[in-house]
Design an enzyme around this catalytic site. Sequence first.
Site, short mmCIF file in Angstrom:
data_model
loop_
_atom_site.label_atom_id
_atom_site.label_comp_id
_atom_site.label_asym_id
_atom_site.label_seq_id
_atom_site.Cartn_x
_atom_site.Cartn_y
_atom_site.Cartn_z
N SER A 42 0.73 -1.20 -0.07
CA SER A 42 0.12 0.16 -0.11
C SER A 42 0.74 1.08 -0.08
O SER A 42 1.87 0.85 0.86
CB SER A 42 -0.82 0.31 1.54
OG SER A 42 -1.31 1.52 1.77
N GLY A 43 0.54 2.29 -1.26
CA GLY A 43 1.24 3.08 -0.75
C GLY A 43 1.22 4.60 -0.06
O GLY A 43 2.03 4.76 0.58
N LEU A 44 -0.27 4.46 0.25
CA LEU A 44 -0.67 4.78 1.27
C LEU A 44 0.02 4.48 3.32
O LEU A 44 0.70 4.70 3.69
CB LEU A 44 -2.13 5.02 2.37
CG LEU A 44 -2.68 5.55 3.29
CD1 LEU A 44 -2.33 6.75 3.45
CD2 LEU A 44 -4.24 5.43 3.82
N ASP A 54 0.54 10.27 1.68
CA ASP A 54 0.53 9.64 0.15
C ASP A 54 0.66 10.68 -1.05
O ASP A 54 -0.80 10.68 -1.34
CB ASP A 54 -1.05 8.91 0.54
CG ASP A 54 -0.74 7.48 -0.72
OD1 ASP A 54 -0.21 7.63 -0.76
OD2 ASP A 54 -2.27 7.58 -0.52
N ASP A 81 1.29 -0.70 -4.63
CA ASP A 81 0.68 0.61 -5.54
C ASP A 81 1.61 1.59 -5.97
O ASP A 81 2.78 1.56 -5.38
CB ASP A 81 0.30 0.93 -3.73
CG ASP A 81 -1.31 1.79 -4.32
OD1 ASP A 81 -0.59 2.66 -5.05
OD2 ASP A 81 -1.40 2.74 -3.32
N ASP A 83 0.57 4.45 -7.21
CA ASP A 83 0.36 5.22 -7.80
C ASP A 83 0.64 5.57 -8.87
O ASP A 83 -0.23 4.81 -9.76
CB ASP A 83 1.43 6.40 -6.85
CG ASP A 83 0.97 6.06 -5.31
OD1 ASP A 83 0.69 5.21 -5.03
OD2 ASP A 83 2.26 6.89 -4.84
N GLU A 110 -2.96 3.98 -11.29
CA GLU A 110 -3.91 4.49 -11.05
C GLU A 110 -4.42 6.09 -12.69
O GLU A 110 -3.35 6.74 -12.79
CB GLU A 110 -4.28 5.27 -9.66
CG GLU A 110 -3.44 6.61 -9.22
CD GLU A 110 -3.36 5.99 -7.50
OE1 GLU A 110 -3.43 5.48 -6.78
OE2 GLU A 110 -3.92 7.44 -7.18
N LYS A 116 0.20 12.50 -7.24
CA LYS A 116 -1.35 12.31 -7.04
C LYS A 116 -1.54 12.50 -5.16
O LYS A 116 -0.60 12.95 -4.64
CB LYS A 116 -1.60 10.95 -7.10
CG LYS A 116 -0.50 9.14 -6.18
CD LYS A 116 -0.51 9.28 -5.22
CE LYS A 116 -1.81 8.87 -4.13
NZ LYS A 116 -1.68 7.76 -3.71
N ASN A 118 -3.94 11.28 -1.75
CA ASN A 118 -4.93 9.32 -1.51
C ASN A 118 -6.69 9.94 -1.94
O ASN A 118 -7.11 11.02 -1.74
CB ASN A 118 -4.99 9.14 0.00
CG ASN A 118 -5.48 8.03 0.31
OD1 ASN A 118 -6.83 8.65 0.87
ND2 ASN A 118 -4.45 7.14 0.24
N SER A 119 -6.71 9.16 -2.17
CA SER A 119 -8.06 9.21 -3.23
C SER A 119 -8.88 9.25 -1.48
O SER A 119 -10.47 10.01 -2.78
CB SER A 119 -8.48 7.37 -3.63
OG SER A 119 -7.68 7.04 -4.01
N ARG A 155 -6.11 1.19 -12.05
CA ARG A 155 -7.24 1.39 -10.80
C ARG A 155 -8.03 2.55 -11.54
O ARG A 155 -7.49 4.28 -12.22
CB ARG A 155 -6.60 1.99 -10.36
CG ARG A 155 -6.84 2.77 -8.80
CD ARG A 155 -6.74 2.50 -7.57
NE ARG A 155 -6.44 3.37 -6.84
CZ ARG A 155 -5.92 3.80 -5.20
NH1 ARG A 155 -4.99 3.07 -5.36
NH2 ARG A 155 -6.00 4.49 -4.84
N HIS A 186 -12.48 1.87 -7.99
CA HIS A 186 -12.36 2.70 -6.47
C HIS A 186 -13.25 2.58 -5.95
O HIS A 186 -13.86 4.02 -7.20
CB HIS A 186 -10.89 2.80 -6.41
CG HIS A 186 -10.57 3.07 -5.08
ND1 HIS A 186 -10.55 2.66 -4.06
CD2 HIS A 186 -9.25 3.62 -4.25
CE1 HIS A 186 -10.46 3.00 -2.74
NE2 HIS A 186 -9.82 3.64 -3.53
C1 SPV Z 1 -3.78 2.47 -0.85
O1 SPV Z 1 -3.50 2.17 0.08
O2 SPV Z 1 -2.81 3.50 -0.86
C2 SPV Z 1 -4.18 2.68 -1.79
C3 SPV Z 1 -5.94 2.51 -1.31
O3 SPV Z 1 -3.65 3.30 -2.51
S1 SPV Z 1 -7.03 3.66 -0.62
O4 SPV Z 1 -5.92 4.65 0.42
O5 SPV Z 1 -7.91 3.63 -0.62
O6 SPV Z 1 -6.77 5.02 -2.39
MG MG Z 2 -2.52 3.98 -2.82
#
Ligand code: SPV
Ligand code: MG
Length: 537
Positions: A42-44, A54, A81, A83, A110, A116, A118-119, A155, A186
């Site tokens: 996970s990027g986050l 993130d 991930d 990004d 994505e 980017k 975070n979503s 994504r 997502h």
């Molecule tokens: C992550 O886990 O970094 C993701 C998922 O990209 S989210 O945090 O939902 O964007």
């Molecule tokens: Mg991410």
Amino acid sequence: MKKTTQLKNLIQRKKISFLMEAHSGLSAKIVEEAGFEGIWGSGLSISAAQGVRDNNELSWTQVLDVVEYMSDVTSIPILLDGDTGHGNFNNMRRFVKKLEQRGIAGVCIEDKIFPKTNSFLRGEKQPLANIDEFCGKIKAGLDVRTDDDFSIVARVEAFIAGWGLEEALKRANAYYEAGATAILMHSKLSKPDEIFSFMKEWGDRCPVVIVPTKFYSTPTEQFAEHSISTVIWANHLLRSSITAMQKTAQQIFNDQSLINVEDKVASVQEIFRLQNDQELENAEKVYLSNTNSKKAIILAASRGKELGNLTLDKPKTLIKINGETILHQLVNKYQNHGVDEAVVIRGYKKEIFPDIKCTTYIDNDEYEETGELTSLFKAKDYISGDIIISYGDIAFRNYILNELNEVPYDIAIVVDGNISRRSKEYLGDYVYCTNSFTKSYNRENSMLIECNLNSIKNLKTAPQGEWIGLIKANTHGSKVIKETLEKMNKNPDFKTKKMGDLFNHMISKDIQIGICYIDGHWLDVDNIEDIEQMQVF
Ligand code: SPV
Ligand code: MG
């Protein structure tokens, strides 16, 4: 199976699959141990674990370093991930190449713009990538991969940005046609409505991956019913660690003590286990045996018949003196002297030998018909580096090991130079040496000439002393002992040979054996009085 193939199969199979978030080598290992078949890098979580946002604040090579640790300690595949792919198609090419080199099984990119966000943060404000440009990035990744099973998951952020189902379908289809292994759709709603509406239209064009962080209360069966291929539990190890760390830090801060947390946190032993210290310990035995490690080989196979009933149910090495067995006392003594591993050759009543820390057991099942050299030979793989070899039924004062250490010979033995305490009938390992024992004996030039198991009354000339059953050898000395044993073992009468025969054989080959003279302060167990006397040691 290759990790790439494992991940591809997970994503493409009919049965729903799950990827669990990890953000470090340690958390990745925990994911695998829990039973998961794959990991979400996970990027986050990876950025948060470093204390940054993130928002591509970590460079892609810094992310690469983290996932390399994760990959190194696991055997399940990692979907990273990625990004936005860290730039345009060209950056994506280099990124994929490097991910493959580090054993990562696939990447998810994505359709947003670098850098980017975070979503779940200001989603509507986030611009989406141009569809054609993003398809070019997918194609570049596919073209540069050297393994056709390396997954490229595309994504779609259309729902996150508030662009609706039509845009989501348009984008998903374009990415599918560009060759993406799967689509990650997502959504940030607390219900899976957007996802399910997409699935209805999407059919089975290609697998669909989801991240139900916000619609967490949806029963997993519903995902399966809607033909979702893969579910990502995206950040829950990071979040659980945050809660645990906050609690622990606060408790210790408040208490200024560890007393209330010790039982609630993983043991230090558990850290070592997760780090696989066991593997290092095993490797040290293989690779360090000739250098740093020091071993003690204890010959403890015989019963000690002379002790009658006392050794009916145990060998004499397991007789307790002051509440502790002779063997245990010996091992402790050697360990205090820097020995890392004790190797005990057992025979009589081998099944009752207790587990002792850093002690390895070797069996001599022919202990009744064989002599000491057979026992020693069974431990030949351990005869290397600095070693101590001793009988298993002796006790002696600690200083004797230090004295022995000072003797400047590759091989040296401890000799009691005062045999006046022995009766003429007593059977002992009597020795002839170059020098007799005096208070000012010279350890530089006192050497063994001969060693015989006999009684004084049967010896033609008076011996200089009695070997107490204790030897030291350095790396060269242990090599010589091992080679001598290997040669002697070829002889049919080897079975009956004793330690004295080993010494005499070495001396016949001009090998020098140094003498460490002592005056008493030791005992071997031959009768009840010996046991009583041993209490003083
Ligand atoms: C992550 O886990 O970094 C993701 C998922 O990209 S989210 O945090 O939902 O964007
Ligand atoms: Mg991410």
